[in-house]
Design a protein around this motif. Structure first.
Motif, short mmCIF file in Angstrom:
data_model
loop_
_atom_site.label_atom_id
_atom_site.label_comp_id
_atom_site.label_asym_id
_atom_site.label_seq_id
_atom_site.Cartn_x
_atom_site.Cartn_y
_atom_site.Cartn_z
N VAL A 62 -15.34 4.34 10.28
CA VAL A 62 -14.82 3.27 9.43
C VAL A 62 -13.58 3.80 8.72
CG1 VAL A 62 -15.25 1.79 7.42
CG2 VAL A 62 -17.06 2.20 9.10
N GLY A 63 -12.46 3.13 8.90
CA GLY A 63 -11.23 3.51 8.24
C GLY A 63 -11.16 2.92 6.85
N LEU A 64 -10.61 3.66 5.91
CA LEU A 64 -10.39 3.17 4.55
C LEU A 64 -8.90 3.30 4.24
CD1 LEU A 64 -11.40 2.12 1.82
CD2 LEU A 64 -11.91 4.47 1.16
N PHE A 65 -8.25 2.15 4.08
CA PHE A 65 -6.81 2.13 3.85
C PHE A 65 -6.50 1.49 2.50
CE2 PHE A 65 -2.70 -0.05 3.98
CZ PHE A 65 -1.87 1.00 4.32
N GLY A 66 -5.49 2.02 1.85
CA GLY A 66 -5.00 1.45 0.60
C GLY A 66 -3.74 2.18 0.19
N LEU A 67 -2.93 1.56 -0.61
CA LEU A 67 -1.70 2.18 -1.07
C LEU A 67 -2.00 3.19 -2.16
CD1 LEU A 67 0.62 -0.95 -1.19
CD2 LEU A 67 0.13 0.57 0.72
N VAL A 68 -1.00 3.99 -2.53
CA VAL A 68 -1.17 4.96 -3.60
C VAL A 68 -1.65 4.25 -4.87
CG1 VAL A 68 0.05 6.57 -5.11
CG2 VAL A 68 0.57 6.51 -2.67
N GLY A 69 -2.70 4.79 -5.50
CA GLY A 69 -3.24 4.18 -6.71
C GLY A 69 -4.33 3.17 -6.46
N SER A 70 -4.69 2.97 -5.19
CA SER A 70 -5.72 1.96 -4.87
C SER A 70 -7.13 2.45 -5.19
CB SER A 70 -5.63 1.57 -3.40
OG SER A 70 -5.89 2.68 -2.56
N GLY A 71 -7.30 3.78 -5.32
CA GLY A 71 -8.62 4.32 -5.65
C GLY A 71 -9.36 4.93 -4.48
N ARG A 72 -8.67 5.13 -3.34
CA ARG A 72 -9.35 5.64 -2.14
C ARG A 72 -9.98 7.02 -2.36
NH1 ARG A 72 -4.31 6.05 1.61
NH2 ARG A 72 -3.90 7.37 -0.18
N SER A 73 -9.16 7.98 -2.76
CA SER A 73 -9.67 9.36 -2.90
C SER A 73 -10.66 9.47 -4.06
CB SER A 73 -8.49 10.32 -3.12
OG SER A 73 -7.64 10.33 -1.99
N GLU A 74 -10.41 8.71 -5.11
CA GLU A 74 -11.33 8.71 -6.26
C GLU A 74 -12.71 8.21 -5.84
OE1 GLU A 74 -7.14 8.46 -7.73
OE2 GLU A 74 -8.32 7.44 -6.18
N LEU A 75 -12.72 7.18 -4.98
CA LEU A 75 -13.99 6.66 -4.47
C LEU A 75 -14.71 7.72 -3.65
CD1 LEU A 75 -15.95 4.30 -3.91
CD2 LEU A 75 -14.49 3.69 -1.96
N ALA A 76 -13.98 8.43 -2.80
CA ALA A 76 -14.60 9.46 -1.96
C ALA A 76 -15.23 10.55 -2.81
CB ALA A 76 -13.55 10.06 -1.03
N ARG A 77 -14.54 10.99 -3.86
CA ARG A 77 -15.07 12.04 -4.71
C ARG A 77 -16.32 11.58 -5.45
NH1 ARG A 77 -12.00 13.41 -8.86
NH2 ARG A 77 -12.76 15.55 -8.96
N CYS A 78 -16.35 10.32 -5.81
CA CYS A 78 -17.52 9.78 -6.51
C CYS A 78 -18.72 9.68 -5.57
CB CYS A 78 -17.18 8.42 -7.10
SG CYS A 78 -18.47 7.72 -8.15
#
Length: 495
Positions: free
Chosen positions: A280-296
């Motif tokens: 499953v790909g997760l795409f979003g622009l800078v500031g969308s919260g992608r990496s923050e979600l992964a860490r959580c």
């Protein structure tokens, strides 16, 4: 200002890595340098930057022979380099990083108000005005830190600007700002040496293109005279008829379930499910919260509300250790800062996740460890083949990334989160990584692929999740979606 390299050689301890490299760049041009990982691009950049001295050959700048002996010396000649690896002081503000050694003063003291105004003006002028100059640099996303790195190089008004993978972590409007900046600089007569693995942007931006392979120039061309496929053939020594694997069959049972996850100022009400055998790909622009979600999800930070569950392995992890025990693994977006211990060998890095398992009576079972690492090196094609005892810092970027992946595969996860797994990796190595991801999915692993490369997200995934301002805005089938459609969900409010 014309720049010319003539017959540049470089060796390390008798091992030659550059074999008589020639290249020419002229004022107002974008001279693109492309090549596979390990081709010699990084060494070439270090010589231009004054960080390494050539073993033989000549460098000419505006008709005068020079040989920068240090980065300071290169700066004095008007050459500035933005390296792929970040060099900001994370504890200092953006202003302090930009103006270090050049602060405005009043009565002998730093005039901080004037300094912040100067930094803000610089950021705005080059198209990065959304960055607050008072922000501590280490609190910025990797993409925003990259923008600050570029701004820092422009403080000295360089005549030659070397950009090493400047777009690797940028997307959307940030990427547009970078391209616009490059064009403004060339309009002013700056020579931009542009090193990138993104061949489409090279063909769009470059005036001329130099292809490096095994420490030699194997082709010099222009965008009008070549194609992406031809550049790949020169880089890899073969044509890559198919970049992405064939589509996989129907996924299996639910493996990871995220429900109503929320963390203030980062993301809210995020719910999704990953199935066995699915990418499953997760795409979003800078500031969308992608990496923050992964860490959580991985337990590195705690959610304010919501639930994370791994089928048969628990959930709501209070630490990465709990997540790993439940079958989760996370390859972070910055391999050198959070993925590797650069002072250790390849073997010690790969074995980090299994130290407890490999310890008997307080002693590490080195024989078992060597066997496991050797298997991973062979399985993932980490080069050179006998690299286990080498310092990991000596590997090329693509092979370092494989080493990080090997480290996590040793824990035999059931869910693998990959955050920008091909950042700074050449096309040939990307194809290898896509093959590895496909093999893992076909073996039943669930993969969450986070990437700012929209083509990659659609090509390597079965489904695409799109994030915008901390919310999931779409869940789309990858094979029936277009880049325009996905980007629209990442940018616009849609009903």
């Amino acid at each position: 200002m014309s720049l010319e390299l003539r017959g540049v050689h470089k060796d390390y301890g008798g091992v030659e890595v550059l074999h008589g490299v020639d290249l020419v760049g002229r004022p107002g041009e974008v001279l693109a340098v492309v090549g596979a990982n390990g081709a010699g691009k990084s060494t070439l950049i270090k010589i231009l930057a004054g960080a390494e001295r050539m073993s033989a050959g000549e460098m000419w700048l505006d008709g005068k022979r020079i040989e920068p002996r240090s980065p300071h010396d290169a700066h004095a000649h008007g050459i500035r380099t933005v390296h792929q690896e970040l060099s900001l002081v994370p504890e200092l503000s953006v202003t302090e990083n930009l103006l270090m050694g050049n602060f405005p003063r009043r009565a002998g003291l730093i005039d901080w108000a004037a300094a912040h105004r100067r930094a803000a003006a610089l950021l705005t002028t080059i198209g990065f005005g959304a960055i607050n100059p008072r922000t501590v640099a280490g609190r910025l996303s990797v993409a925003r830190q990259q923008m600050v790195e570029i701004a820092k190089a422009l403080v000295g008004d360089p005549r030659v600007l070397v950009l090493d993978e400047p777009s690797a972590v940028l997307a959307g409007s940030d990427l547009d700002s970078l391209f616009a900046l490059v064009r403004r600089l060339t309009d002013r007569g700056v020579l931009v040496v542009y090193v990138s693995h993104r061949l489409a942007e090279v063909l769009d931006l470059a005036t001329s293109i130099v292809v490096v392979k095994d420490g030699r120039v194997v082709g010099t061309t222009t965008p009008a005279e070549t194609t992406e496929d031809e550049l790949i053939r020169l880089m890899a020594g073969r044509r890559l008829a198919q970049i992405y694997p064939d589509r996989r069959g129907a996924p299996g049972a639910p493996r990871l379930t995220v429900t109503g996850l929320r963390r203030p100022n980062e993301f809210r009400d995020v719910s999704f499910t990953l199935h066995a055998g699915e990418v499953v790909g997760l795409f979003g622009l800078v500031g969308s919260g992608r990496s923050e979600l992964a860490r959580c999800v991985f337990g590195a930070v705690r959610a304010a509300a919501g639930e994370v569950r791994v089928a048969g392995g628990g959930g709501d992890f209070r630490s990465p250790a709990e997540a790993i025990a439940a079958g989760l693994a996370l390859v972070t977006e910055d391999r050198k800062r959070t993925g590797l211990v650069l002072g250790l060998t390849v073997r010690d890095n790969i074995a980090l996740t299994t130290l407890r398992r490999d310890t008997r009576g307080g002693l590490i079972d080195r024989s078992r460890q060597r066997g496991q690492v050797s298997t991973m090196v062979e399985r993932l094609g980490i080069q050179p083949a006998r690299c286990a005892s080498m310092p990991v810092v000596q590997l090329s970027g693509g092979n370092q990334q494989k080493a990080v992946l090997a480290k996590w595969l040793l824990v035999e996860p059931r869910v693998l989160i990959l955050d920008e797994p091909t950042r700074g990796v050449d096309m040939a190595t990307r194809v290898e990584i896509y093959r590895i991801i496909d093999d893992l999915a076909r073996s039943g692993l669930s993969v969450l692929l986070i990437s700012s490369d929209l083509t990659e997200v659609l090509g390597a995934s079965d489904r695409v999740l799109v994030m915008r301002q901390g919310r999931l805005t779409a869940d789309l089938p990858a094979d029936r979606s277009t880049e325009d459609e996905v980007l629209a969900y990442a940018i616009e409010e849609r009903t």
